[in-house]
Each structure stands twice: as C-alpha cells, then as structure tokens.
Design an enzyme around this catalytic site. Structure first.
Site, short mmCIF file in Angstrom:
data_model
loop_
_atom_site.label_atom_id
_atom_site.label_comp_id
_atom_site.label_asym_id
_atom_site.label_seq_id
_atom_site.Cartn_x
_atom_site.Cartn_y
_atom_site.Cartn_z
N SER A 31 -2.56 -21.24 -27.05
CA SER A 31 -4.12 -20.59 -27.40
C SER A 31 -5.21 -21.60 -27.17
CB SER A 31 -3.99 -20.11 -28.79
OG SER A 31 -5.09 -19.22 -29.31
N ASP A 81 -0.56 -13.74 -28.44
CA ASP A 81 -0.85 -15.18 -28.86
C ASP A 81 0.55 -15.96 -29.36
OD1 ASP A 81 -1.99 -17.38 -30.35
OD2 ASP A 81 -3.85 -16.60 -30.58
#
Length: 312
Positions: free
Chosen positions: A92, A204
C-alpha cells in the site's frame, strides 16, 4: 504521497451509493498483472543478487495510509547510515514509496515529490457498487514518478504486495507497470474498486500482509529491515461509527501482522498520528518521525552486533 488517505470518511458514502443501487462499471482485467502467492514465490526460489558473499539486504515498507510519509524519513536515515537494500518490498503506502526508491529516485527526490503532490488530485471518484475510487489517477502518477519503467527494469529489485480477493491470500507483484501494481496494492476494500486480473480481483495488501517480511525472505533476503507505520500509531477515539470501525480495523490488521513483523531483523515502529491530506507541516513532521525512529533502531541494532551489510 499517493494513496495516503484514510477510508473511514468515504465508507459511509459508499454504503449510501450501494443502497441507492448505483451501477457497477467493471474494469477490464489487466494482462500485465501476474500476482503470485507466497508458496509460488518460495517454489521459484530466490533470484541471486549477492556479490562477494555478503548478506542480501531487504527493506520492507508497511502500509498505513498518510502515515506513509514516515517511509521517506526512513529512507533518508538509511542513506545516511550507508545502507542500500538489494530488495525493496512494500504494501500500500509502502509500495508507493518503495517503487519510487527502487526506480532510482533518491530520498531527497522522493521527499520533494511527496510534499509537492496534491493528494486530493489522486482520488478519482466513480459511482460503482464495488467502490467509489478507481485508483487510475494514482496509477498514472506512480507511472510518471517512476519514469514509466516496468518493475522488472528497476535498478533495485522491487515488489508490491496485494491481497487476492477470491483466495484471501497475500500475493506478490514483481513484474509489469508499477502504477498498476501500486493501484492494486492500495485498493482499500469498500472504498477503492477492486483491481481485476486474469484469475480474479486484487485489493489492499494490508489486509493480509501489512509488513511483508515473508515475501522479502522468499525473494532471497538474509537481512530484513522492516518499517511498520501503523500498529504503534494512536487509535481513533470516541464511539462514533467511523471511530469504532477504525479501531477494529487497526486491531485486526495488527493482530494478523504481528507474527510476520517479529521475523524482521530490524523493526522500526514509530507511533504516528494520521496527518491531514493537505497539511504540509504535518507531512513534514511525519517524515521527521520516520527519520528519527529509523536512526534510533539502526543504532540499537548495530550495538547488538548485527551481520555486516553493504555500506556506501
């Protein structure tokens, strides 16, 4: 920095949009994304990056939204200590900073890019039942910052970590356009539209591998320096729905991440309050916090007699 954002404020908007029955606009699967689970990376074996028999050093940069500015300070501290990693793996926000660094940018150049970008310009909103942010603006910006180079052409070996939505497993992306990899690694569930690839969808990486130490080991690292920007950071306060959800998400993520983080040789884990999206002063403070925490961690580690690593 790109994708340095929190998801709580927009979650309510997504729920409202879904209830209203807005249409899903599915993206085409990217032929350039070829994510691999940990078992497959281990089976393939490490790619040799050693010279002179020295240990292979990996830098692992964890997720954590806007707290990712701290990674910029960590890079500065590592540079001053004469440490240049052979491998960079990020999740991320950590994948964003890691891609910039592995592509050849200096910490000073990354700092300038991070402080100059208008974070809100990276949020491309859409009306979809699967999310309200596409992530294409982020992908485009990352591609620009990294000079349009593919990941496999970076001067430093790099990989971004995402989560396969179907299997629930963390997956490694070490080939293809950097923008697409970071778009997938940063696709916050319930906020960002999941990113399609040939075998499913990606979200994610922080869901399953917040600080991806094990992928770094699988890629051949002997020494892992890991930066966690999330788990020691303050929890949100109050009993409002966004605050409660925020605390639950942080608790769950960090419980999952703790065993993997414990496998790092050096773990830098500063306590960082989430800065505002457009507050340059708070961004600079977070960078400084990351710098100071990394300096202190390296000092303690070296005092314990670590293995020799490459110096510049």
């Amino acid at each position: 920095m790109a994708a340095f954002r929190t998801c709580l404020g927009v979650a309510a908007a997504l729920a409202a949009a879904a209830i209203a029955g807005c249409a899903t606009t599915e993206q085409a699967a990217s032929p350039d994304l070829a994510p691999r689970p940990l078992a497959e990376v281990l089976d393939a074996g490490p790619v040799a990056v050693m010279d002179g028999g020295r240990p292979v050093v990996a830098l692992v940069l964890g997720g954590g939204g806007l707290r990712g500015f701290a990674h910029v300070g960590a890079l500065q501290a590592l540079e001053e200590a004469g440490i240049r990693p052979d491998i960079v793996v990020g999740t991320s926000a950590g994948a964003i900073v890691g891609a910039a660094y592995a592509s050849g940018m200096s910490p000073a150049q990354i700092r300038a890019a991070a402080l100059d970008v208008k974070v809100s310009s990276l949020l491309d909103f859409t009306w979809s039942a699967s999310g309200i942010i596409r992530g294409r603006n982020l992908a485009k910006w990352v591609g620009t910052v990294t000079g349009g180079a593919r990941i496999e052409a970076f001067p430093i070996r790099f990989a971004a970590v995402a989560t396969d939505l179907q299997s629930g497993l963390p997956v490694l992306i070490d080939q293809g356009p950097s923008g697409s990899a970071i778009q997938a690694s940063s696709a916050v569930p319930g906020v960002n539209v999941p990113i399609p690839y040939s075998n499913g969808h990606l979200i994610d990486g922080g869901i399953t591998s917040l600080v991806p130490v094990r992928f770094a080991r699988a890629m051949g690292a002997d020494v892992v320096i890991a930066i966690d920007i999330y788990c020691r950071s303050p929890r949100t306060q109050g009993l409002a729905v966004p605050s409660v959800i925020g605390r639950v998400m942080q608790t769950q993520s960090c419980l999952v991440a703790a065993p993997e983080m414990a496998e790092a040789d050096v773990l830098v884990a500063p306590a960082i309050g989430a800065p505002g999206m457009s507050d340059r002063n708070s961004h600079e403070r977070v960078i400084q916090t990351g710098y100071e925490a990394t300096v202190a961690a390296l000092k303690d580690w070296r005092a314990d007699g670590p293995r020799r690593i490459r110096s510049q």
